[in-house]
Design a protein around this motif. Structure first.
Motif, short mmCIF file in Angstrom:
data_model
loop_
_atom_site.label_atom_id
_atom_site.label_comp_id
_atom_site.label_asym_id
_atom_site.label_seq_id
_atom_site.Cartn_x
_atom_site.Cartn_y
_atom_site.Cartn_z
N MET A 1 9.67 -26.48 -5.22
CA MET A 1 9.14 -27.58 -4.41
C MET A 1 7.76 -27.98 -4.92
N PRO A 2 7.53 -29.25 -5.19
CA PRO A 2 6.21 -29.68 -5.67
C PRO A 2 5.09 -29.24 -4.73
N GLY A 3 4.11 -28.54 -5.28
CA GLY A 3 2.96 -28.10 -4.50
C GLY A 3 3.18 -26.82 -3.73
N GLU A 4 4.42 -26.33 -3.65
CA GLU A 4 4.70 -25.13 -2.89
C GLU A 4 4.31 -23.88 -3.68
N LYS A 5 3.75 -22.90 -2.99
CA LYS A 5 3.31 -21.66 -3.61
C LYS A 5 3.96 -20.50 -2.86
N ALA A 6 5.21 -20.23 -3.21
CA ALA A 6 5.94 -19.15 -2.55
C ALA A 6 5.31 -17.80 -2.90
N SER A 7 5.45 -16.85 -2.01
CA SER A 7 4.95 -15.51 -2.30
C SER A 7 5.73 -14.92 -3.48
N PRO A 8 5.05 -14.28 -4.43
CA PRO A 8 5.77 -13.71 -5.57
C PRO A 8 6.57 -12.47 -5.23
N THR A 9 6.30 -11.83 -4.10
CA THR A 9 7.03 -10.63 -3.68
C THR A 9 7.35 -10.71 -2.20
N GLN A 10 8.34 -9.92 -1.80
CA GLN A 10 8.66 -9.75 -0.38
C GLN A 10 8.94 -8.26 -0.13
N PRO A 11 8.62 -7.77 1.08
CA PRO A 11 8.82 -6.35 1.38
C PRO A 11 10.29 -6.04 1.69
N ILE A 12 10.88 -5.11 0.95
CA ILE A 12 12.28 -4.75 1.11
C ILE A 12 12.38 -3.27 1.48
N ALA B 1 2.60 4.85 16.57
CA ALA B 1 1.19 5.18 16.79
C ALA B 1 0.32 4.76 15.62
N THR B 2 0.83 4.89 14.40
CA THR B 2 0.01 4.68 13.21
C THR B 2 0.41 3.48 12.37
N GLY B 3 1.66 3.00 12.51
CA GLY B 3 2.15 1.93 11.66
C GLY B 3 2.74 2.39 10.35
N GLU B 4 2.71 3.69 10.10
CA GLU B 4 3.28 4.22 8.85
C GLU B 4 4.78 3.94 8.82
N SER B 5 5.28 3.49 7.68
CA SER B 5 6.71 3.23 7.54
C SER B 5 7.47 4.55 7.49
N LEU B 6 8.59 4.63 8.22
CA LEU B 6 9.38 5.86 8.27
C LEU B 6 10.33 5.97 7.08
N PHE B 7 10.62 4.86 6.44
CA PHE B 7 11.40 4.83 5.21
C PHE B 7 10.63 3.98 4.21
N PRO B 8 10.78 4.24 2.91
CA PRO B 8 10.02 3.47 1.92
C PRO B 8 10.30 1.97 2.01
N ILE B 9 9.26 1.18 1.78
CA ILE B 9 9.35 -0.28 1.70
C ILE B 9 8.75 -0.69 0.37
N ILE B 10 9.49 -1.47 -0.41
CA ILE B 10 9.06 -1.84 -1.75
C ILE B 10 8.77 -3.33 -1.82
N GLU B 11 7.56 -3.69 -2.27
CA GLU B 11 7.25 -5.09 -2.54
C GLU B 11 8.02 -5.51 -3.79
N THR B 12 8.98 -6.41 -3.59
CA THR B 12 9.95 -6.73 -4.63
C THR B 12 9.76 -8.16 -5.11
N PRO B 13 9.71 -8.38 -6.43
CA PRO B 13 9.56 -9.75 -6.94
C PRO B 13 10.72 -10.65 -6.50
N VAL B 14 10.38 -11.88 -6.15
CA VAL B 14 11.38 -12.89 -5.78
C VAL B 14 11.08 -14.17 -6.56
N ALA B 15 12.03 -15.10 -6.56
CA ALA B 15 11.91 -16.31 -7.36
C ALA B 15 10.81 -17.23 -6.82
N ALA B 16 10.21 -17.98 -7.74
CA ALA B 16 9.20 -18.98 -7.37
C ALA B 16 9.87 -20.19 -6.75
N SER B 17 9.09 -21.00 -6.05
CA SER B 17 9.60 -22.23 -5.47
C SER B 17 9.58 -23.36 -6.49
#
Length: 636
Positions: free
Chosen positions: A380-391, A362-378
């Motif tokens: 690839m020339p010109g690529e701008k990977a997201s610095p975090t991913q939701p875990i 109904a609300t979109g609230e997460s039922l268990f914690p989700i942590i934005e976690t740092p991940v490695a950079a790309s």
């Protein structure tokens, strides 16, 4: 409709007592009225005639081709695919299905015999390589029951009793889904769904002449149509446009070229709330995001829409700036579960990454914690990977993640040493290690990542027991290659073989994981199938079942989890995938309690229904040289 058994009603009463009477998802029914069993996509049937006392008597009752043989007689050059992925519906004693060329057929559920078949529209020919829809939809009941289906570029409304088109719907029974004459409508079976008299449609229009779905110039917008008239009611832009929330996540105005971000599998819905839930795909192209910097909403997102208006209620993006084709391949399962002792209206999303995300639907609230976690950079020339991913903190992943030496095959020291050499030809690392340049200065051949884009979980999804809140997730464990030249010759595979042609990583290569969603804890995990344990290099090692990487869909009943092994005829299937066995597993332990050789691998989700007092289990099978057919089982 047949009435439920006394035992089934007792179970329903007990369920209502346990969950406060709010959960109607487990109501005993003789029918299978939706692709996933119910509109919540639980793949659950409370029928219990096939139980611990009768399972030994389960056997094949009838088999029937997945296409009316008359079609082949009428069209001798027709080449239907044996990869038949439709899950039929059974309602009021009639089985409805999309056949191998996308026509709707009605059949007798006790014999497979044809009752009627959808006719071609005026001027419409039968294409040589048409394919089945994964799902069709039933709307209404009795004489007013209608079948909603998509075939080619058209949305159809048919009279369920006869197969005739409803002439006052759209243009003489169908709606053209092409946005204008300069586009075509392409799709990978986006099953329509009807929510409170609104037909919701996914898929993707493609600009004529692009020749490449990954470079499409049009987004996979989701649309709503009046189920009575076919009138177009609303459009939800899956790639936001100028002035809309989320457009800032497509930097450098890359939203203008857009592409994909579509629903390619199916939807689920909560009719009481009036919400429909969208599992959205990756943006184009799947592995290279230089031209689309930013997080790229609403790609890889669960989105809840008001089905009446198309207004977004909430969303959650499971992967930012996807570079791995980690799109959401199956709709969220809906059920009422207790989390930390509190009853919640849950939407449970399994993913290719091996994660399970759980939200309040109904609300979109997460039922268990989700942590934005740092991940490695790309790199690839010109690529701008997201610095975090939701875990998500819970549940823990249901399949292995990331590539390192601990993942590699180790049946013998020699096999392990060869596996290390193979892995070291590629960039590898933890989860979300980005694709890389093949043949660059480092000499690597690209990035090896796990899970690959086939999953983890895939379109076959998971099953949910609404009586217990336990989900059962089939998944595969196959490394994949991510690199810049992803468009390569057909003989150049995306997945990677290991030493001596064996898998590169440890087993199981296909597994089933049971997870209690009330607590987020895993209950058990077992391999699905034998896998390559009879390989000449392994047969003398007396190995246990290793599992195999076939895409198999689950069916959950009151007593058992039913699951096949998938088929090698499927798309992007690695070696040792698929098998002919179909099994019943004990839901409490994962133990195999019954199995049968069906002569070919399963290609569609199994279903269960009651017909003339007898419970059936029905599944489709097919192989490279085995024509697609329906196989129905019951107790003798």
């Amino acid at each position: 409709m047949h009435t439920s058994t006394t035992k089934g009603l007792a179970l329903l009463i007990a369920l209502c007592t346990t969950f406060g009477g709010t959960d109607a998802l487990a109501e005993a029914t003789a029918d299978w009225p939706h692709f996933g069993g119910d509109i919540s996509d639980t793949k659950y049937s409370s029928l219990d005639q096939i139980n611990a006392k009768t399972i030994d008597r389960l056997k094949v009752i009838w088999r029937a081709p997945a296409l009316d043989p008359a079609v082949l007689t009428e069209n001798p050059k027709l080449r239907p695919s044996n990869n038949y992925r439709n899950a039929p519906l059974v309602v009021d004693g009639v089985l409805y299905m999309s056949n191998q060329i996308g026509q709707v057929e009605a059949r007798n559920p006790g014999s497979g015999e044809l009752i009627w078949r959808q006719s071609n529209a005026v001027g419409e020919s039968t294409p040589r390589r048409a394919s089945a829809s994964r799902a069709i939809t039933l709307w209404g009941s009795g004489d007013a029951a209608r079948i909603v289906s998509i075939r080619g570029a058209y949305l159809y409304l048919l009279v369920a009793k006869t197969g005739a088109v409803v002439t006052d719907f759209g243009d003489n029974g169908r709606v053209d889904l092409r946005e204008d004459p300069k586009t075509v409508f392409t799709w990978n079976a986006p099953a329509p769904i009807v929510v409170n008299d609104v037909i919701v449609v996914g898929g993707q229009p493609i600009a004529t002449g692009t020749g490449d779905i990954n470079k499409a110039s049009l987004a996979g917008d989701v649309r709503g149509y009046d189920a009575h008239t076919g009138e177009h009611l609303w459009t939800f832009h899956t790639i936001p446009r100028e002035g809309e929330p989320g457009v800032e996540t497509w930097e450098n105005e890359s939203w203008r070229q857009g592409g994909k971000t579509k629903v390619w599998s199916a939807f689920s819905a909560d009719e009481e709330l009036g919400y429909v839930y969208l599992p959205l795909s990756a943006p184009s192209n799947d592995y290279y995001g230089v031209a689309r910097p930013g997080d790229n909403l609403y790609s890889d997102s669960v989105v809840a829409l008001d089905a009446r208006t198309g207004k977004k209620i909430w969303h959650f993006q499971t992967v930012h700036h996807d570079l791995w084709d980690y799109d959401l391949p199956t709709p969220p399962m809906l059920a009422d579960i207790k989390v930390n002792g509190k009853l919640r209206k849950a939407a449970i999303q399994v993913t290719k990454m091996g994660y399970v995300f759980a939200f309040d639907r109904a609300t979109g609230e997460s039922l268990f914690p989700i942590i934005e976690t740092p991940v490695a950079a790309s790199t690839m020339p010109g690529e701008k990977a997201s610095p975090t991913q939701p875990i998500p903190v819970k549940p823990k992943p249901f399949d292995r993640q990331g590539m390192n030496a601990d993942q590699l095959i180790d049946f013998t020291p020699e096999l392990r040493a060869e596996a290390v050499k193979i892995m070291n030809r590629y960039v590898h690392g933890p989860m979300y290690t980005a694709p890389s340049v093949a043949g660059g200065a480092d000499g690597k051949l690209g990035t090896l990542y796990l899970p690959g884009w086939v999953g983890g979980a895939n379109w076959t999804g998971a099953a949910l027991d609404p009586q217990t809140g336990v989900i059962y997730v089939p998944s595969v464990t196959v490394p994949w290659i991510g690199r810049d030249n992803y468009r390569r010759p057909a003989e150049d595979k995306l997945y990677l073989d290991g030493p001596q042609g064996l898998p590169l990583v440890k087993p199981p290569y296909g597994r089933i994981t049971a997870i209690d969603m009330n607590s987020g804890e895993h209950l058990w995990m077992v391999p699905n199938g034998d896998g390559p344990r009879d390989h000449p290099l392994l047969k003398d090692l007396d190995l246990p079942p290793l599992g195999q990487a076939g895409r198999a869909a689950p069916l959950l009943t009151k007593s058992f989890l039913f699951l096949g092994e998938g088929s090698a005829v499927g798309i992007s299937m690695p070696k040792f995938s698929g098998g002919n066995m179909f099994r019943a597993y004990d839901k409490q332990t994962g133990e195999v309690v019954w199995e049968a050789d069906l002569g070919a691998g399963t290609t569609s989700p199994p279903i269960s229904y009651m017909f003339e007092g007898k419970q059936y289990i029905l599944v489709s099978v097919g192989g490279i040289n085995h024509p697609a057919e329906l196989v129905a089982m019951s107790i003798d």
